[in-house]
Design a protein around this motif. Structure first.
Motif, PDB file in Angstrom:
ATOM      1  N   THR A   1       1.963   4.918   1.175  1.00 43.35           N
ATOM      2  CA  THR A   1       1.866   5.634   2.441  1.00 43.35           C
ATOM      3  C   THR A   1       0.744   6.664   2.337  1.00 43.35           C
ATOM      4  O   THR A   1       0.609   7.359   1.336  1.00 43.35           O
ATOM      5  CB  THR A   1       3.200   6.342   2.764  1.00 43.35           C
ATOM      6  OG1 THR A   1       4.219   5.338   2.884  1.00 43.35           O
ATOM      7  CG2 THR A   1       3.106   7.124   4.057  1.00 43.35           C
ATOM      8  N   GLN A   2      -0.068   6.755   3.394  1.00 39.26           N
ATOM      9  CA  GLN A   2      -1.172   7.710   3.395  1.00 39.26           C
ATOM     10  C   GLN A   2      -0.645   9.137   3.323  1.00 39.26           C
ATOM     11  O   GLN A   2       0.429   9.447   3.871  1.00 39.26           O
ATOM     12  CB  GLN A   2      -2.010   7.537   4.663  1.00 39.26           C
ATOM     13  CG  GLN A   2      -2.794   6.236   4.719  1.00 39.26           C
ATOM     14  CD  GLN A   2      -3.918   6.211   3.699  1.00 39.26           C
ATOM     15  OE1 GLN A   2      -4.673   7.176   3.552  1.00 39.26           O
ATOM     16  NE2 GLN A   2      -4.032   5.100   2.979  1.00 39.26           N
TER      17      GLN A   2
ATOM     18  N   SER B   1       1.058   9.526   8.635  1.00 33.77           N
ATOM     19  CA  SER B   1      -0.064   8.857   7.993  1.00 33.77           C
ATOM     20  C   SER B   1      -1.377   9.226   8.675  1.00 33.77           C
ATOM     21  O   SER B   1      -1.460   9.343   9.906  1.00 33.77           O
ATOM     22  CB  SER B   1       0.119   7.332   8.050  1.00 33.77           C
ATOM     23  OG  SER B   1       1.289   6.962   7.389  1.00 33.77           O
TER      24      SER B   1
ATOM     25  N   ARG C   1       0.836  -1.201   0.000  1.00 33.64           N
ATOM     26  CA  ARG C   1       0.000   0.000   0.000  1.00 33.64           C
ATOM     27  C   ARG C   1       0.872   1.252   0.000  1.00 33.64           C
ATOM     28  O   ARG C   1       1.928   1.280   0.623  1.00 33.64           O
ATOM     29  CB  ARG C   1      -0.897   0.025   1.255  1.00 33.64           C
ATOM     30  CG  ARG C   1      -1.775  -1.190   1.420  1.00 33.64           C
ATOM     31  CD  ARG C   1      -2.630  -1.090   2.683  1.00 33.64           C
ATOM     32  NE  ARG C   1      -1.822  -1.069   3.883  1.00 33.64           N
ATOM     33  CZ  ARG C   1      -1.416  -2.155   4.529  1.00 33.64           C
ATOM     34  NH1 ARG C   1      -1.715  -3.358   4.054  1.00 33.64           N
ATOM     35  NH2 ARG C   1      -0.699  -2.066   5.640  1.00 33.64           N
TER      36      ARG C   1
ATOM     37  N   ASP D   1       6.290   4.855   7.288  1.00 34.91           N
ATOM     38  CA  ASP D   1       5.626   5.918   8.042  1.00 34.91           C
ATOM     39  C   ASP D   1       6.248   7.290   7.800  1.00 34.91           C
ATOM     40  O   ASP D   1       5.851   8.269   8.425  1.00 34.91           O
ATOM     41  CB  ASP D   1       5.658   5.596   9.534  1.00 34.91           C
ATOM     42  CG  ASP D   1       4.756   4.428   9.906  1.00 34.91           C
ATOM     43  OD1 ASP D   1       3.956   4.016   9.048  1.00 34.91           O
ATOM     44  OD2 ASP D   1       4.865   3.934  11.035  1.00 34.91           O
TER      45      ASP D   1
ATOM     46  N   PRO E   1      -4.944   8.357  10.159  1.00 35.50           N
ATOM     47  CA  PRO E   1      -5.547   7.119  10.660  1.00 35.50           C
ATOM     48  C   PRO E   1      -6.660   6.655   9.732  1.00 35.50           C
ATOM     49  O   PRO E   1      -7.397   7.461   9.156  1.00 35.50           O
ATOM     50  CB  PRO E   1      -6.096   7.528  12.031  1.00 35.50           C
ATOM     51  CG  PRO E   1      -6.252   9.025  11.961  1.00 35.50           C
ATOM     52  CD  PRO E   1      -5.171   9.501  11.043  1.00 35.50           C
ATOM     53  N   GLN E   2      -6.778   5.355   9.582  1.00 35.35           N
ATOM     54  CA  GLN E   2      -7.806   4.808   8.712  1.00 35.35           C
ATOM     55  C   GLN E   2      -9.160   4.935   9.403  1.00 35.35           C
ATOM     56  O   GLN E   2      -9.313   4.525  10.551  1.00 35.35           O
ATOM     57  CB  GLN E   2      -7.496   3.338   8.409  1.00 35.35           C
ATOM     58  CG  GLN E   2      -8.402   2.727   7.362  1.00 35.35           C
ATOM     59  CD  GLN E   2      -7.874   1.364   6.917  1.00 35.35           C
ATOM     60  OE1 GLN E   2      -6.695   1.075   7.044  1.00 35.35           O
ATOM     61  NE2 GLN E   2      -8.753   0.544   6.418  1.00 35.35           N
TER      62      GLN E   2
ATOM     63  N   GLU F   1      -6.765  -4.683   5.023  1.00 35.81           N
ATOM     64  CA  GLU F   1      -6.684  -4.352   3.609  1.00 35.81           C
ATOM     65  C   GLU F   1      -7.643  -5.199   2.773  1.00 35.81           C
ATOM     66  O   GLU F   1      -7.948  -6.354   3.112  1.00 35.81           O
ATOM     67  CB  GLU F   1      -5.261  -4.558   3.082  1.00 35.81           C
ATOM     68  CG  GLU F   1      -4.774  -5.987   3.150  1.00 35.81           C
ATOM     69  CD  GLU F   1      -3.349  -6.151   2.645  1.00 35.81           C
ATOM     70  OE1 GLU F   1      -3.029  -7.248   2.150  1.00 35.81           O
ATOM     71  OE2 GLU F   1      -2.554  -5.195   2.773  1.00 35.81           O
TER      72      GLU F   1
ATOM     73  N   ASN G   1      -4.586   0.167  10.175  1.00 36.26           N
ATOM     74  CA  ASN G   1      -3.832   0.314   8.923  1.00 36.26           C
ATOM     75  C   ASN G   1      -3.264  -1.012   8.441  1.00 36.26           C
ATOM     76  O   ASN G   1      -2.622  -1.074   7.401  1.00 36.26           O
ATOM     77  CB  ASN G   1      -2.736   1.365   9.053  1.00 36.26           C
ATOM     78  CG  ASN G   1      -1.689   1.022  10.100  1.00 36.26           C
ATOM     79  OD1 ASN G   1      -1.685  -0.063  10.671  1.00 36.26           O
ATOM     80  ND2 ASN G   1      -0.811   1.973  10.357  1.00 36.26           N
ATOM     81  N   GLN G   2      -3.510  -2.101   9.187  1.00 34.31           N
ATOM     82  CA  GLN G   2      -3.131  -3.437   8.764  1.00 34.31           C
ATOM     83  C   GLN G   2      -4.352  -4.246   8.308  1.00 34.31           C
ATOM     84  O   GLN G   2      -4.307  -5.472   8.221  1.00 34.31           O
ATOM     85  CB  GLN G   2      -2.373  -4.160   9.889  1.00 34.31           C
ATOM     86  CG  GLN G   2      -1.003  -3.559  10.149  1.00 34.31           C
ATOM     87  CD  GLN G   2      -0.334  -4.045  11.418  1.00 34.31           C
ATOM     88  OE1 GLN G   2       0.249  -3.273  12.174  1.00 34.31           O
ATOM     89  NE2 GLN G   2      -0.397  -5.339  11.670  1.00 34.31           N
TER      90      GLN G   2
END
Length: 541
Positions: free
Chosen positions: A93-94, A393, A91, A376, A395-396, A484, A481-482
């Protein structure tokens, strides 16, 4: 080391040279955010505008001849597919709070001997026609704010898991295997090397660049020479105990190397004592080269600029999405804008390979920490402004589950095995039991072939199950974030990774901080002008 070990060699420095002299993402040194632009001094902005104007005039000249020359430079650039490996699960990086993302470029030095010039420079005529090896591999990480950078090398004799790759030219399929990382270039080109790095690091890599022996010499001459240093007289030559050598011969002290001598510096291994020390010498060269370029104002010298543009475009092969002069120039501008004291060079922490003493494998704990810092976007130096957050990043966001836990089918797989560690028996059953106790009564263990995941992950097949997958992660303490989406699973699936080998609560990890460089990284700061190589005793004269 075996005779084949002498074939390693050259190029990340020169590949980065090209990026630093001619090279594109269109976001400029601050990554494109207006906030970053306000911070830059007015003189710097004027300088960049002036540089762009001079470059345009130098390259374009008149409407007719200038356009033809610009097309000539573009035609010089060889291009290839970004990746030739299996579809990557890595993925990006946000984006940070300003919407900016890091940029990762893989630099590969090839020992290609498929031309008379490369054979002359690289020796070993018996290897002419053989598939090239990627003996120098270095990842350039530009931070999202474009204010810091990391240069990360992996020793060429590192044993890694290589994914299935397909040669884009011949369509030949190379099955997944384990081998040393320099062989990846011969298994589908640079795209296979990129796919292998992504599999090893879980870091998304935007682009690759390769350079061969001839390109190294061409770029070194275009720069005008790079300062290097040795603490003792050095001569890297054949000895009774070890055949081969780059031919580098220097007296103790500082020297400016170019032409063949630059190539010799980058290829030298025996005189430094190991591949790890060769990476250190390459980092010194690259840091010195960047400082040299920062001190040169090539944009006011149209003849010099033309020489650099010609050398850069002839020397590189790049992934196709950056295969124009404009994009390479933009990329180089971003790299050149990073202050020298915010550039950190490191080598992947490694240990001897238990299967072959001439190879190495990642030192898992410290290497994983390094990859986490890249993912990160945590600076490897401490010279930036203090940050109030531990990660750039976002947060999701949490989603609402579609089913009650008791009605959700969950599969748990054991992915604790890796190239350096055997799988821990019973992990799927143990985590399945923990889920059952948390209310997920339909959790079952996967009885198919064992998987391998460095980091524990929760996967789901479709958007309607995202909230359910997040609920499973929350029950086990796994960060969101883990979680997917993946087409490889038919329902919510937990893959217990090598980072969770004991216990039923996911281990909490302290987020790395700026400058918290992993042990065994052999770090060098880009502003260090005192760096000097020690010479292994048999190669002193």
């Amino acid at each position: 080391m075996a005779q084949s070990g002498v074939r390693g060699k050259a190029g990340p420095a020169e590949a980065a040279t090209a990026t630093a002299t001619a090279a594109p993402d269109g976001r400029g040194p601050s990554g494109g955010g207006r906030r970053g632009a306000r911070r830059g001094p007015k003189r710097g902005r004027r300088g960049l505008r002036w540089a762009a104007i001079v470059l345009a005039l130098a390259i374009l000249g008149s409407a007719g001849a200038g356009y033809l020359y610009y097309q000539h430079l573009n035609d010089n650039i060889a291009k290839g597919e970004r990746t030739s490996g299996d579809d990557s699960k890595v993925r990006r990086t946000q984006p940070d709070a300003a919407g900016r993302t890091p940029l990762n470029i893989l630099l590969i030095g090839s020992d290609d001997r498929n031309s008379a010039e490369n054979v002359k420079l690289g020796g070993s005529k018996d290897n002419r026609g053989n598939p090239p090896l990627g003996d120098v591999q270095m990842l350039i990480h530009l931070s999202a704010d474009r204010e810091s950078a990391a240069m990360v090398s992996i020793p060429r004799d590192t044993r890694v898991a290589i994914p299935k790759c397909v040669d884009p030219k011949t369509s030949r399929v190379y099955p997944p295997t384990e081998d040393i990382i320099n062989t990846t270039l011969a298994r589908g080109g640079a795209g296979c090397t990129l796919a292998t790095w992504e599999k090893l690091t879980d870091v998304f890599i935007d682009h690759w660049m390769t350079i061969d022996f001839t390109g190294v010499v061409r770029m070194a001459d275009a720069i005008g020479g790079v300062d290097v240093c040795v603490n003792q007289n050095v001569w890297d030559h054949s000895t009774p105990a070890q055949r081969g050598g780059s031919g580098l011969k220097l007296t103790a002290g500082r020297h400016q190397v170019k032409h063949v001598q630059a190539l010799q510096w980058l290829r030298t291994r025996h005189a430094w004592g190991s591949d790890v020390m060769r990476a250190r010498a390459q980092h010194m060269y690259l840091n010195s080269m960047i400082r040299t370029l920062k001190g040169q104002n090539v944009f006011t010298d149209s003849g010099r600029l033309m020489d650099l543009a010609e050398a850069a475009t002839k020397s590189l092969k790049v992934s196709q999405e950056i295969g124009t002069v404009k994009k390479l120039y933009d990329l180089g501008t971003q790299l050149k804008a990073v202050p020298a004291n915010r550039i950190t060079s490191v080598t992947m922490p490694n240990v001897d390979d238990p299967l072959n003493k001439e190879h190495v494998v990642p030192q898992k704990t410290e290497a994983d920490k390094l990859w986490e810092m890249l993912r990160d976007d945590v600076p490897l130096d401490k010279n930036g402004k203090p940050s109030t957050s531990t990660s750039t990043s976002k947060p999701q966001p949490a989603k609402t589950p579609s089913l009650q836990p008791s009605r959700l089918g969950v599969v748990v797989a054991n992915g604790t095995g890796s190239s350096t560690q055997a799988a821990v028996p019973g992990r799927a059953a143990a985590i399945g039991t923990a889920l059952t106790q948390a209310g997920y009564g339909r959790a079952t263990k996967d009885t198919s072939a064992a998987l391998s995941e460095d980091e524990t992950v929760v996967r789901y097949p479709s958007a309607d199950l995202e909230g359910d997958a997040q609920g499973v992660a929350k029950a086990l303490g796994i960060p969101l974030n883990q979680v997917e989406r993946s087409t490889d699973v038919s329902g919510v699936t937990v893959v217990v990774g090598a980072d969770w080998r004991t216990g039923t609560a996911y281990p909490k990890k302290a987020a790395p901080k700026a400058g918290d460089i992993p042990a065994g990284s052999d770090a060098i700061n880009g502003s260090d002008t005192s760096a000097c190589m020690d010479v292994y005793k048999p190669y002193q004269w």
